[in-house]
Design a protein around this motif. Structure first.
Motif, PDB file in Angstrom:
ATOM      1  N   GLY A 152       0.667  -1.250   0.058  1.00 13.09           N
ATOM      2  CA  GLY A 152       0.036  -0.055   0.027  1.00 13.09           C
ATOM      3  C   GLY A 152       0.914   1.451   0.102  1.00 13.09           C
ATOM      4  N   GLY A 153       1.924   1.264   0.924  1.00 15.97           N
ATOM      5  CA  GLY A 153       2.625   2.452   0.880  1.00 15.97           C
ATOM      6  C   GLY A 153       3.523   2.712  -0.431  1.00 15.97           C
ATOM      7  N   LEU A 154       4.108   1.539  -0.971  1.00 18.42           N
ATOM      8  CA  LEU A 154       4.735   1.950  -2.258  1.00 18.42           C
ATOM      9  C   LEU A 154       3.806   2.469  -3.262  1.00 18.42           C
ATOM     10  N   PHE A 187       8.950   6.236   4.658  1.00 18.13           N
ATOM     11  CA  PHE A 187       9.850   5.806   5.835  1.00 18.13           C
ATOM     12  C   PHE A 187       9.257   4.198   6.109  1.00 18.13           C
ATOM     13  N   GLU A 188      10.426   3.329   6.146  1.00 19.20           N
ATOM     14  CA  GLU A 188      10.131   1.763   6.290  1.00 19.20           C
ATOM     15  C   GLU A 188      11.127   1.524   7.507  1.00 19.20           C
ATOM     16  N   GLN A 189      10.532   0.618   8.568  1.00 16.36           N
ATOM     17  CA  GLN A 189      11.244   0.189   9.531  1.00 16.36           C
ATOM     18  C   GLN A 189      12.437  -0.697   9.175  1.00 16.36           C
ATOM     19  N   ARG A 240      13.351 -11.425   0.643  1.00 14.92           N
ATOM     20  CA  ARG A 240      12.310 -12.114  -0.033  1.00 14.92           C
ATOM     21  C   ARG A 240      11.214 -12.712   1.145  1.00 14.92           C
ATOM     22  N   VAL A 241      10.622 -11.843   1.953  1.00 16.82           N
ATOM     23  CA  VAL A 241       9.972 -12.200   2.834  1.00 16.82           C
ATOM     24  C   VAL A 241       8.389 -12.248   2.472  1.00 16.82           C
ATOM     25  N   GLY A 242       7.641 -13.285   3.173  1.00 16.21           N
ATOM     26  CA  GLY A 242       6.518 -13.854   2.720  1.00 16.21           C
ATOM     27  C   GLY A 242       6.501 -14.703   1.271  1.00 16.21           C
ATOM     28  N   HIS A 248       4.792 -14.248  -6.293  1.00 14.09           N
ATOM     29  CA  HIS A 248       5.751 -14.070  -4.964  1.00 14.09           C
ATOM     30  C   HIS A 248       5.334 -12.678  -4.527  1.00 14.09           C
ATOM     31  N   ARG A 249       5.221 -12.680  -3.270  1.00 10.08           N
ATOM     32  CA  ARG A 249       5.124 -11.095  -2.763  1.00 10.08           C
ATOM     33  C   ARG A 249       6.299 -10.217  -3.018  1.00 10.08           C
ATOM     34  N   ALA A 250       7.481 -10.830  -2.980  1.00 12.04           N
ATOM     35  CA  ALA A 250       9.008 -10.299  -3.460  1.00 12.04           C
ATOM     36  C   ALA A 250       8.819  -9.616  -4.766  1.00 12.04           C
ATOM     37  N   GLY A 292      15.267   1.630   7.527  1.00 15.86           N
ATOM     38  CA  GLY A 292      15.830   1.694   9.011  1.00 15.86           C
ATOM     39  C   GLY A 292      15.047   2.739   9.665  1.00 15.86           C
ATOM     40  N   HIS A 293      13.920   3.311   9.285  1.00 20.27           N
ATOM     41  CA  HIS A 293      13.352   4.234   9.972  1.00 20.27           C
ATOM     42  C   HIS A 293      11.908   3.881  10.557  1.00 20.27           C
ATOM     43  N   ARG A 294      11.879   3.359  11.849  1.00 18.99           N
ATOM     44  CA  ARG A 294      10.803   2.965  12.677  1.00 18.99           C
ATOM     45  C   ARG A 294      10.009   4.264  13.179  1.00 18.99           C
ATOM     46  N   LEU A 295       9.029   4.514  12.616  1.00 16.59           N
ATOM     47  CA  LEU A 295       8.200   5.549  13.287  1.00 16.59           C
ATOM     48  C   LEU A 295       7.687   5.263  14.622  1.00 16.59           C
ATOM     49  N   THR A 296       7.672   6.261  15.726  1.00 19.79           N
ATOM     50  CA  THR A 296       7.131   5.949  16.774  1.00 19.79           C
ATOM     51  C   THR A 296       6.517   7.065  17.300  1.00 19.79           C
ATOM     52  N   PHE A 331      -1.732 -22.127   7.587  1.00 19.08           N
ATOM     53  CA  PHE A 331      -0.215 -22.648   7.071  1.00 19.08           C
ATOM     54  C   PHE A 331       0.138 -22.103   5.830  1.00 19.08           C
ATOM     55  N   ARG A 332       1.170 -21.939   5.415  1.00 16.59           N
ATOM     56  CA  ARG A 332       1.779 -21.319   3.950  1.00 16.59           C
ATOM     57  C   ARG A 332       2.925 -22.067   3.609  1.00 16.59           C
ATOM     58  N   SER A 333       2.883 -22.540   2.271  1.00 12.24           N
ATOM     59  CA  SER A 333       4.151 -23.335   1.740  1.00 12.24           C
ATOM     60  C   SER A 333       4.069 -23.149   0.292  1.00 12.24           C
ATOM     61  N   SER A 391       1.939 -13.845  12.407  1.00 16.18           N
ATOM     62  CA  SER A 391       3.622 -13.658  11.795  1.00 16.18           C
ATOM     63  C   SER A 391       3.604 -14.186  10.357  1.00 16.18           C
ATOM     64  N   TRP A 392       4.355 -13.282   9.457  1.00 10.69           N
ATOM     65  CA  TRP A 392       4.524 -13.859   8.194  1.00 10.69           C
ATOM     66  C   TRP A 392       5.798 -14.624   8.072  1.00 10.69           C
ATOM     67  N   THR A 393       6.594 -14.729   9.164  1.00 10.73           N
ATOM     68  CA  THR A 393       7.731 -15.394   9.066  1.00 10.73           C
ATOM     69  C   THR A 393       8.122 -16.747   9.787  1.00 10.73           C
ATOM     70  N   ASP A 448      -3.992  -2.269   5.287  1.00 11.33           N
ATOM     71  CA  ASP A 448      -3.945  -2.999   6.533  1.00 11.33           C
ATOM     72  C   ASP A 448      -4.193  -2.332   7.927  1.00 11.33           C
ATOM     73  N   ALA A 449      -3.663  -1.129   7.889  1.00 11.76           N
ATOM     74  CA  ALA A 449      -3.589  -0.082   8.964  1.00 11.76           C
ATOM     75  C   ALA A 449      -4.943   0.280   9.291  1.00 11.76           C
ATOM     76  N   CYS A 450      -5.870   0.406   8.366  1.00 10.21           N
ATOM     77  CA  CYS A 450      -7.081   0.787   8.627  1.00 10.21           C
ATOM     78  C   CYS A 450      -8.217  -0.469   8.355  1.00 10.21           C
ATOM     79  N   GLN A 493      -8.034 -10.447  -0.491  1.00 10.21           N
ATOM     80  CA  GLN A 493      -8.269  -9.023  -0.749  1.00 10.21           C
ATOM     81  C   GLN A 493      -7.367  -7.854  -0.055  1.00 10.21           C
ATOM     82  N   GLY A 494      -6.511  -8.683   0.727  1.00 10.94           N
ATOM     83  CA  GLY A 494      -5.774  -7.611   1.515  1.00 10.94           C
ATOM     84  C   GLY A 494      -4.903  -6.722   0.783  1.00 10.94           C
ATOM     85  N   ALA A 495      -4.033  -7.235  -0.147  1.00 11.91           N
ATOM     86  CA  ALA A 495      -3.227  -6.387  -0.981  1.00 11.91           C
ATOM     87  C   ALA A 495      -4.067  -5.675  -2.011  1.00 11.91           C
ATOM     88  N   GLY A 496      -5.067  -6.122  -2.441  1.00 12.47           N
ATOM     89  CA  GLY A 496      -6.030  -5.550  -3.789  1.00 12.47           C
ATOM     90  C   GLY A 496      -6.631  -4.357  -3.025  1.00 12.47           C
TER      91      GLY A 496
HETATM   92  P1  FAD Z   1       2.131  -4.135   4.713  1.00  9.28           P
HETATM   93  O1  FAD Z   1       2.145  -4.926   3.650  1.00  9.28           O
HETATM   94  O2  FAD Z   1       1.864  -5.156   5.849  1.00  9.28           O
HETATM   95  O3  FAD Z   1       2.989  -3.402   4.893  1.00  9.28           O
HETATM   96  C1  FAD Z   1       3.275  -2.536   5.964  1.00  9.28           C
HETATM   97  C2  FAD Z   1       4.731  -2.071   6.074  1.00  9.28           C
HETATM   98  O4  FAD Z   1       4.849  -1.145   6.929  1.00  9.28           O
HETATM   99  C3  FAD Z   1       5.796  -3.165   6.173  1.00  9.28           C
HETATM  100  O5  FAD Z   1       6.814  -3.114   5.483  1.00  9.28           O
HETATM  101  C4  FAD Z   1       6.303  -2.836   7.891  1.00  9.28           C
HETATM  102  O6  FAD Z   1       7.567  -3.278   7.881  1.00  9.28           O
HETATM  103  C5  FAD Z   1       6.157  -1.307   7.685  1.00  9.28           C
HETATM  104  N1  FAD Z   1       6.062  -0.938   8.897  1.00  9.28           N
HETATM  105  C6  FAD Z   1       5.213  -1.142  10.267  1.00  9.28           C
HETATM  106  N2  FAD Z   1       5.286  -0.473  11.274  1.00  9.28           N
HETATM  107  C7  FAD Z   1       6.388   0.517  10.892  1.00  9.28           C
HETATM  108  C8  FAD Z   1       6.760   1.768  11.499  1.00  9.28           C
HETATM  109  N3  FAD Z   1       6.244   1.900  12.904  1.00  9.28           N
HETATM  110  N4  FAD Z   1       7.715   2.495  11.029  1.00  9.28           N
HETATM  111  C9  FAD Z   1       7.919   2.326   9.664  1.00  9.28           C
HETATM  112  N5  FAD Z   1       7.426   1.193   8.901  1.00  9.28           N
HETATM  113  C10 FAD Z   1       6.517   0.388   9.574  1.00  9.28           C
HETATM  114  N6  FAD Z   1       0.055 -11.237   2.329  1.00  9.28           N
HETATM  115  C11 FAD Z   1      -0.139 -12.439   1.471  1.00  9.28           C
HETATM  116  O7  FAD Z   1      -1.369 -12.567   1.125  1.00  9.28           O
HETATM  117  N7  FAD Z   1       0.832 -13.354   1.886  1.00  9.28           N
HETATM  118  C12 FAD Z   1       2.111 -13.257   1.874  1.00  9.28           C
HETATM  119  O8  FAD Z   1       2.688 -14.081   1.915  1.00  9.28           O
HETATM  120  C13 FAD Z   1       2.465 -12.181   2.793  1.00  9.28           C
HETATM  121  N8  FAD Z   1       3.490 -11.882   3.220  1.00  9.28           N
HETATM  122  C14 FAD Z   1       3.562 -10.757   3.833  1.00  9.28           C
HETATM  123  C15 FAD Z   1       5.074 -10.397   4.226  1.00  9.28           C
HETATM  124  C16 FAD Z   1       5.677  -9.384   5.128  1.00  9.28           C
HETATM  125  C17 FAD Z   1       7.004  -9.165   5.754  1.00  9.28           C
HETATM  126  C18 FAD Z   1       4.720  -8.382   5.249  1.00  9.28           C
HETATM  127  C19 FAD Z   1       4.872  -6.890   5.956  1.00  9.28           C
HETATM  128  C20 FAD Z   1       3.257  -8.270   4.676  1.00  9.28           C
HETATM  129  C21 FAD Z   1       2.975  -9.719   3.969  1.00  9.28           C
HETATM  130  N9  FAD Z   1       1.723  -9.861   3.670  1.00  9.28           N
HETATM  131  C22 FAD Z   1       1.412 -11.079   3.009  1.00  9.28           C
HETATM  132  C23 FAD Z   1       0.690  -9.248   3.854  1.00  9.28           C
HETATM  133  C24 FAD Z   1       0.091  -8.185   2.642  1.00  9.28           C
HETATM  134  O9  FAD Z   1       1.192  -7.919   1.684  1.00  9.28           O
HETATM  135  C25 FAD Z   1      -0.751  -7.073   3.079  1.00  9.28           C
HETATM  136  O10 FAD Z   1      -1.671  -7.652   3.663  1.00  9.28           O
HETATM  137  C26 FAD Z   1      -1.251  -6.223   2.019  1.00  9.28           C
HETATM  138  O11 FAD Z   1      -0.577  -6.165   1.031  1.00  9.28           O
HETATM  139  C27 FAD Z   1      -1.567  -5.034   2.468  1.00  9.28           C
HETATM  140  O12 FAD Z   1      -0.241  -4.109   2.606  1.00  9.28           O
HETATM  141  P2  FAD Z   1       0.091  -2.939   3.494  1.00  9.28           P
HETATM  142  O13 FAD Z   1       0.736  -1.967   2.574  1.00  9.28           O
HETATM  143  O14 FAD Z   1      -1.451  -2.233   3.972  1.00  9.28           O
HETATM  144  O15 FAD Z   1       0.413  -3.441   4.674  1.00  9.28           O
END
Ligand code: FAD
Length: 371
Positions: free
Chosen positions: A12-14, A30-32, A38-40, A104-106, A124-128, A180-182, A236-238, A291-293, A302-305
């Motif tokens: 969503g952010g990108l 800003f990304e933490q 290649r996570v997820g 692949h998500r990556a 490397g910027h975690r918002l607090t 479970f995911r594989s 967790s995704w990992t 996903d934040a809201c 539909q999470g990514a969509g």
């Molecule tokens: P997300 O994709 O969760 O992105 C949020 C981003 O914000 C992340 O990069 C996170 O590191 C960053 N962030 C969080 N808190 C802070 C902070 N305080 N300061 C700065 N940055 C912060 N969905 C699937 O369906 N299958 C998968 O395999 C899958 N793997 C995933 C792996 C990871 C590592 C992540 C983060 C998400 C994964 N998802 C997966 C979820 C899916 O990508 C999201 O549900 C969906 O795309 C919504 O995207 P989003 O941008 O709202 O949130």
């Protein structure tokens, strides 16, 4: 044009950064995380998401690595009987203007990252913290640094720090279900049916299911399986699970479904939580997306969509309305009802079990809905 800070370089952010820059805004993301690993595993992009991504100019890059499922099939877990089939691929392109793509998500992340100049991303910027006044928002990061912007968009996922700053802590409810995911190379699955399709095996209860679909241009198969289970609460995704537990959990399934699990070498395991739709997403100069809201159960994929659609509609609202407040109001008005309906339908988990149409989800065009 505004100077906009985006918290979170997920999907969503990108997408928000790409859309907002195309409208002429100055954007910093800003990304933490310190890098993009290649996570997820999978991302399943239905036609509504692909059409939104096509408008951002990344569709061609996605098609280089994605698979294009030919159908969306439902089967009964023990007999294997087919209870519904929606043709996808060309039919979806004709009906909705875009296909379903699974990847692949990556690979999606890489395509989005390449659409942005590197100086836009601050890793490397975690918002607090986020403090706003009449003229702007000051973001504070874990390393003590700060950044001042006109607006802040919280695209920081399920455990959003921006949402907490805006609305206080949330209290998600554990569903009693784990997932479970594989990922399995398809050359291990010779003779197995449905390898080119999205297939859902519906179990004896609504929360016991196995879903499979192709990844990596059909060279891999993604396996996603859910089952009721108390005592595991980690979201967790990992986090790894064990293939022994995966296989034992679906002992009553048809041999074709069990053969898919036999082929899995490694598995990730996560608890599934539900959240209710939020009453509001914005306050002053800060708003939320993805996903934040509206974090949702994965059952409608539909999470990514929805995060991509939010990004497009938010950028259009900021173009169309004369003030920030009116833009955020228009954005929420355009998006809240749809995302709440999908959140609730995902929780109900009966989407396309029997015959039906995907039109209200797949036919949405983020580039033309009124804002
Ligand atoms: P997300 O994709 O969760 O992105 C949020 C981003 O914000 C992340 O990069 C996170 O590191 C960053 N962030 C969080 N808190 C802070 C902070 N305080 N300061 C700065 N940055 C912060 N969905 C699937 O369906 N299958 C998968 O395999 C899958 N793997 C995933 C792996 C990871 C590592 C992540 C983060 C998400 C994964 N998802 C997966 C979820 C899916 O990508 C999201 O549900 C969906 O795309 C919504 O995207 P989003 O941008 O709202 O949130």
């Amino acid at each position: 044009m505004a100077d906009i800070a985006v918290c979170g370089a997920g999907i969503g952010g990108l997408c928000a950064a790409i859309a907002l820059r195309a409208s002429g805004h100055e954007v910093t993301v800003f990304e933490q995380a310190r890098g993009f690993g290649r996570v997820g595993a999978d991302i399943n992009l239905t036609p509504n998401a692909v059409r939104a991504l096509d408008g951002l100019g990344v569709g061609e890059a996605l098609r280089e690595t994605a698979a294009r499922p030919v159908a969306r099939i439902s089967r009964t877990y023990d007999t294997g009987e087919e209870t519904s089939r929606l043709p996808m691929a060309e039919t979806a392109e004709e009906q909705y203007g875009a296909p379903q793509l699974t990847m692949h998500r990556a690979d999606l992340m890489a395509a989005l990252e390449q659409a942005l100049p590197s100086e836009v991303l601050r890793l490397g910027h975690r918002l607090t913290g986020a403090d706003q006044d009449e003229t702007g928002v000051t973001c504070t990061f874990a390393d003590g640094s700060t950044h001042r912007a006109d607006l802040l968009i919280g695209a920081d996922g399920i455990h959003s720090a921006v949402r907490t700053a805006l609305l206080g802590p949330e209290h998600p409810t554990f569903t009693g279900v784990v997932a479970f995911r594989s990922v399995v190379p398809v050359d291990r699955l010779a003779g197995t049916r449905d390898l080119d399709s999205f297939t859902k095996w519906w179990g004896p209860d609504a929360n016991t299911q196995i879903v499979t679909f192709p990844l990596n241009r059909g060279r891999d198969l993604f396996v996603f399986a859910t089952i009721p289970q108390e005592g595991w609460h980690e979201e967790s995704w990992t986090t790894p699970g064990t293939v022994e537990e995966l296989r034992a959990s679906y002992a009553g399934f048809h041999p074709d479904a069990r053969a898919l699990l036999e082929a899995c070498d490694e598995v990730l395991k996560s608890a599934l939580y539900v959240r209710d739709p939020l009453p509001e997403w914005s306050a002053g100069r800060v708003t939320l997306l993805g996903d934040a809201c509206h974090p949702m159960m994965p059952f409608m994929a539909q999470g990514a969509g929805q995060a991509v659609e939010d990004a497009v509609v938010l950028s259009r609202a900021l173009q169309a309305a004369p003030s920030v407040q009116e833009s955020f109001t228009a954005y929420e008005k355009a998006r809240r009802e749809r995302t709440a309906r999908i959140q609730i339908s995902s929780r109900d988990n009966a989407w396309l079990k029997d015959s039906g149409t995907g039109d209200w989800v797949y036919g949405y065009d983020a580039w033309s809905v009124p804002v």
